[in-house]
Design an enzyme around this catalytic site. Structure first.
Site, PDB file in Angstrom:
ATOM      1  N   ARG A  73       0.983  -0.968   0.597  1.00 15.71           N
ATOM      2  CA  ARG A  73      -0.020   0.344   0.187  1.00 15.71           C
ATOM      3  C   ARG A  73       1.004   1.585   0.132  1.00 15.71           C
ATOM      4  O   ARG A  73       2.132   0.911   0.776  1.00 15.71           O
ATOM      5  CB  ARG A  73      -0.882   0.045   1.516  1.00 15.71           C
ATOM      6  CG  ARG A  73      -1.441  -1.221   0.951  1.00 15.71           C
ATOM      7  CD  ARG A  73      -2.996  -0.986   2.270  1.00 15.71           C
ATOM      8  NE  ARG A  73      -3.549  -2.849   2.967  1.00 15.71           N
ATOM      9  CZ  ARG A  73      -4.351  -3.296   1.894  1.00 15.71           C
ATOM     10  NH1 ARG A  73      -4.535  -2.899   1.005  1.00 15.71           N
ATOM     11  NH2 ARG A  73      -4.766  -4.292   2.740  1.00 15.71           N
ATOM     12  N   ILE A 128      -9.814 -10.460  -2.003  1.00 16.31           N
ATOM     13  CA  ILE A 128     -10.412 -11.671  -1.966  1.00 16.31           C
ATOM     14  C   ILE A 128     -11.812 -11.091  -1.267  1.00 16.31           C
ATOM     15  O   ILE A 128     -12.685 -11.813  -0.838  1.00 16.31           O
ATOM     16  CB  ILE A 128      -9.844 -11.790  -0.276  1.00 16.31           C
ATOM     17  CG1 ILE A 128      -9.050 -11.196   0.966  1.00 16.31           C
ATOM     18  CG2 ILE A 128      -8.607 -12.607  -0.830  1.00 16.31           C
ATOM     19  CD1 ILE A 128      -8.717 -11.694   2.373  1.00 16.31           C
ATOM     20  N   ASP A 129     -12.032  -9.591  -1.194  1.00 13.72           N
ATOM     21  CA  ASP A 129     -12.931  -9.203  -0.729  1.00 13.72           C
ATOM     22  C   ASP A 129     -14.367  -9.480  -1.388  1.00 13.72           C
ATOM     23  O   ASP A 129     -14.827  -8.657  -1.436  1.00 13.72           O
ATOM     24  CB  ASP A 129     -12.588  -7.712   0.408  1.00 13.72           C
ATOM     25  CG  ASP A 129     -11.985  -7.055   1.787  1.00 13.72           C
ATOM     26  OD1 ASP A 129     -12.289  -8.553   1.551  1.00 13.72           O
ATOM     27  OD2 ASP A 129     -11.726  -6.150   1.779  1.00 13.72           O
ATOM     28  N   ARG A 164     -19.814 -26.333  22.061  1.00 12.12           N
ATOM     29  CA  ARG A 164     -19.626 -25.377  22.433  1.00 12.12           C
ATOM     30  C   ARG A 164     -20.010 -24.104  21.202  1.00 12.12           C
ATOM     31  O   ARG A 164     -20.934 -25.096  19.829  1.00 12.12           O
ATOM     32  CB  ARG A 164     -17.851 -25.551  22.395  1.00 12.12           C
ATOM     33  CG  ARG A 164     -17.447 -25.590  23.528  1.00 12.12           C
ATOM     34  CD  ARG A 164     -15.721 -25.344  23.429  1.00 12.12           C
ATOM     35  NE  ARG A 164     -15.468 -25.776  25.190  1.00 12.12           N
ATOM     36  CZ  ARG A 164     -14.278 -26.617  24.747  1.00 12.12           C
ATOM     37  NH1 ARG A 164     -13.488 -26.442  24.004  1.00 12.12           N
ATOM     38  NH2 ARG A 164     -13.538 -26.291  25.588  1.00 12.12           N
ATOM     39  N   MET A 171     -11.907 -11.884   7.160  1.00 11.83           N
ATOM     40  CA  MET A 171     -11.324 -10.732   6.457  1.00 11.83           C
ATOM     41  C   MET A 171     -12.436 -10.246   5.307  1.00 11.83           C
ATOM     42  O   MET A 171     -14.241 -10.696   5.514  1.00 11.83           O
ATOM     43  CB  MET A 171     -10.788 -11.044   6.335  1.00 11.83           C
ATOM     44  CG  MET A 171      -8.823 -10.800   6.495  1.00 11.83           C
ATOM     45  SD  MET A 171      -7.534 -11.229   5.433  1.00 11.83           S
ATOM     46  CE  MET A 171      -6.114  -9.960   6.299  1.00 11.83           C
ATOM     47  N   GLY A 187     -23.340 -23.601   6.673  1.00 15.42           N
ATOM     48  CA  GLY A 187     -24.121 -23.796   7.788  1.00 15.42           C
ATOM     49  C   GLY A 187     -24.103 -23.250   8.846  1.00 15.42           C
ATOM     50  O   GLY A 187     -24.436 -23.747   9.836  1.00 15.42           O
ATOM     51  N   LYS A 215     -30.253 -27.499  21.183  1.00 18.01           N
ATOM     52  CA  LYS A 215     -29.050 -27.288  20.449  1.00 18.01           C
ATOM     53  C   LYS A 215     -28.223 -27.325  20.907  1.00 18.01           C
ATOM     54  O   LYS A 215     -27.985 -26.290  21.848  1.00 18.01           O
ATOM     55  CB  LYS A 215     -29.514 -25.957  19.319  1.00 18.01           C
ATOM     56  CG  LYS A 215     -28.729 -25.538  18.144  1.00 18.01           C
ATOM     57  CD  LYS A 215     -29.082 -24.497  17.360  1.00 18.01           C
ATOM     58  CE  LYS A 215     -27.639 -24.421  16.658  1.00 18.01           C
ATOM     59  NZ  LYS A 215     -27.846 -25.179  15.437  1.00 18.01           N
TER      60      LYS A 215
HETATM   61  O1  F6P Z   1      -7.390  -7.175   0.711  1.00 19.68           O
HETATM   62  C1  F6P Z   1      -8.365  -6.642   2.485  1.00 19.68           C
HETATM   63  C2  F6P Z   1      -7.887  -7.209   2.852  1.00 19.68           C
HETATM   64  O2  F6P Z   1      -7.291  -8.578   2.987  1.00 19.68           O
HETATM   65  C3  F6P Z   1      -9.168  -7.081   4.389  1.00 19.68           C
HETATM   66  O3  F6P Z   1     -10.264  -8.172   4.195  1.00 19.68           O
HETATM   67  C4  F6P Z   1      -8.430  -6.424   5.388  1.00 19.68           C
HETATM   68  O4  F6P Z   1      -9.312  -5.817   6.272  1.00 19.68           O
HETATM   69  C5  F6P Z   1      -7.309  -6.048   4.819  1.00 19.68           C
HETATM   70  O5  F6P Z   1      -7.023  -6.518   3.456  1.00 19.68           O
HETATM   71  C6  F6P Z   1      -6.303  -6.178   5.931  1.00 19.68           C
HETATM   72  O6  F6P Z   1      -5.135  -5.618   5.442  1.00 19.68           O
HETATM   73  P1  F6P Z   1      -3.785  -5.568   5.926  1.00 19.68           P
HETATM   74  O7  F6P Z   1      -3.345  -6.823   5.201  1.00 19.68           O
HETATM   75  O8  F6P Z   1      -3.031  -4.571   5.059  1.00 19.68           O
HETATM   76  O9  F6P Z   1      -3.757  -5.805   7.175  1.00 19.68           O
END
Ligand code: F6P
Length: 320
Positions: A73, A128-129, A164, A171, A187, A215
């Protein structure tokens, strides 16, 4: 006339970025274009960290998670000075177009940079989001969901055996897509996501009633942007007097071998991005829409994603 392009991966890595790089390099070479790989995303463009990628530079990476180009980043790219330095690199290496593999933040940067310096930029949706507006599937989402699901299946074995309640954090800082997908496929009884306010008292009420009716176990999925598993588990114990455990899956969801689906879409999107530059088009992101390769303008892609979360949410609740 496009002679040389550069490819970079930026923002959070996603499994399938490597197959996308492979496709950009090999499809580019097949079309007589030289392809340079930029290291660490925008940072590499600012700091001239790039090199020509040959056919064999991408050998053996198709099955590897992460990105051989590294990613970062890069707040420096938000500054005028950073952008000017990046543009100088583009000029110095005679780069005719950029393929940016990443998510929202990456496309926002590519959209602005491309317009400001008239550099043709195209995007390949990888996150991934799965949070790119106008795109149904991004590279990496399927792999991350399957990784989280495998963990949840394991947790269910112990949750059922020891009777439990488990709270599992997945994420998704701003987007509940992974949480919804794994809650449905796993599920799970409850799911908390950032896009929807949740009522812990109501969840606890359901747990107590279910418990009285026999349950024995619950799995509650929480997206990291909605709360932390440990805090929620503690509160549930306080409110129900039942034993809980919490698990935070964290970055294991970002790694691992890309699934066939993540790889296949990566390879197709890599080709599409190169074709786009060859046709003289730019400023758009490629992803999967209605099962096919498609593109949306960067301006659309970077808006907040609209998706039918209510539909998935209500199915999870109905099937519980
Ligand atoms: O790439 C998306 C993501 O994995 C989000 O799901 C998560 O909140 C964020 O990046 C985490 O970022 P970093 O690895 O910079 O902590």
């Amino acid at each position: 006339m496009i002679k040389r392009i550069a490819v970079l991966t930026t923002g959070g890595d996603a499994p399938g970025m490597n197959p996308a790089i492979r496709a950009v390099v090999r499809y580019g070479l097949a079309n007589k274009i030289e392809v340079m790989g930029v290291f660490r995303g925008w940072w590499g463009l600012i700091n001239e960290e790039l090199k020509v990628l040959e056919h064999r530079s991408v050998s053996g990476i198709i099955s590897q998670g992460g990105t051989i180009l590294k990613t970062a980043r890069c707040p420096e790219f938000e500054t005028k000075e950073g952008q000017e330095r990046a543009f100088n690199t583009v000029k110095k290496f005679a780069i005719d177009g950029l393929v940016v593999i990443g998510g929202n933040g990456s496309f926002t940067a590519a959209h602005l940079f491309g317009a400001k310096y008239n550099v043709p930029c195209v995007g390949i949706a990888a996150s991934i989001d799965n949070d790119i507006n106008g795109i149904d599937y991004t590279i990496g989402a399927d792999t991350a969901i399957n990784t989280a699901l495998a963990a949840i299946d394991n947790i269910r074995d112990t949750a059922t055996s020891m009777e439990r309640i488990f709270v599992v954090e997945v994420m998704g800082r701003k987007c509940g897509f992974i949480a919804l997908a794994v809650a449905l496929a796993g599920g799970c009884e409850e799911v908390f996501i950032p896009e929807k306010p949740f009522d812990l008292e109501e969840a606890c009420h359901n747990i107590v009633h279910g418990n009285l009716a026999g349950k024995i176990s619950w799995i509650i999925v929480v997206a990291e942007g909605a709360g932390h598993a440990e805090d929620i588990a503690k509160k549930i114990t306080e409110m129900t007097s039942l034993e809980t455990r919490s698990v935070t899956l964290g970055h294991i969801q970002r790694g691992g071998r890309p699934t066939a689906f993540s790889r296949d879409i990566a390879l197709n999107l890599g080709k599409a991005a190169v074709d786009c530059l060859l046709k003289g088009e730019k400023d758009k992101a490629f992803g999967i829409v209605n099962g096919h390769v498609a593109s949306v303008d960067f301006a659309t892609a970077i808006k907040k994603k609209e998706f039918n979360l209510e539909g998935i949410y209500s199915l999870i609740k109905t099937l519980t």
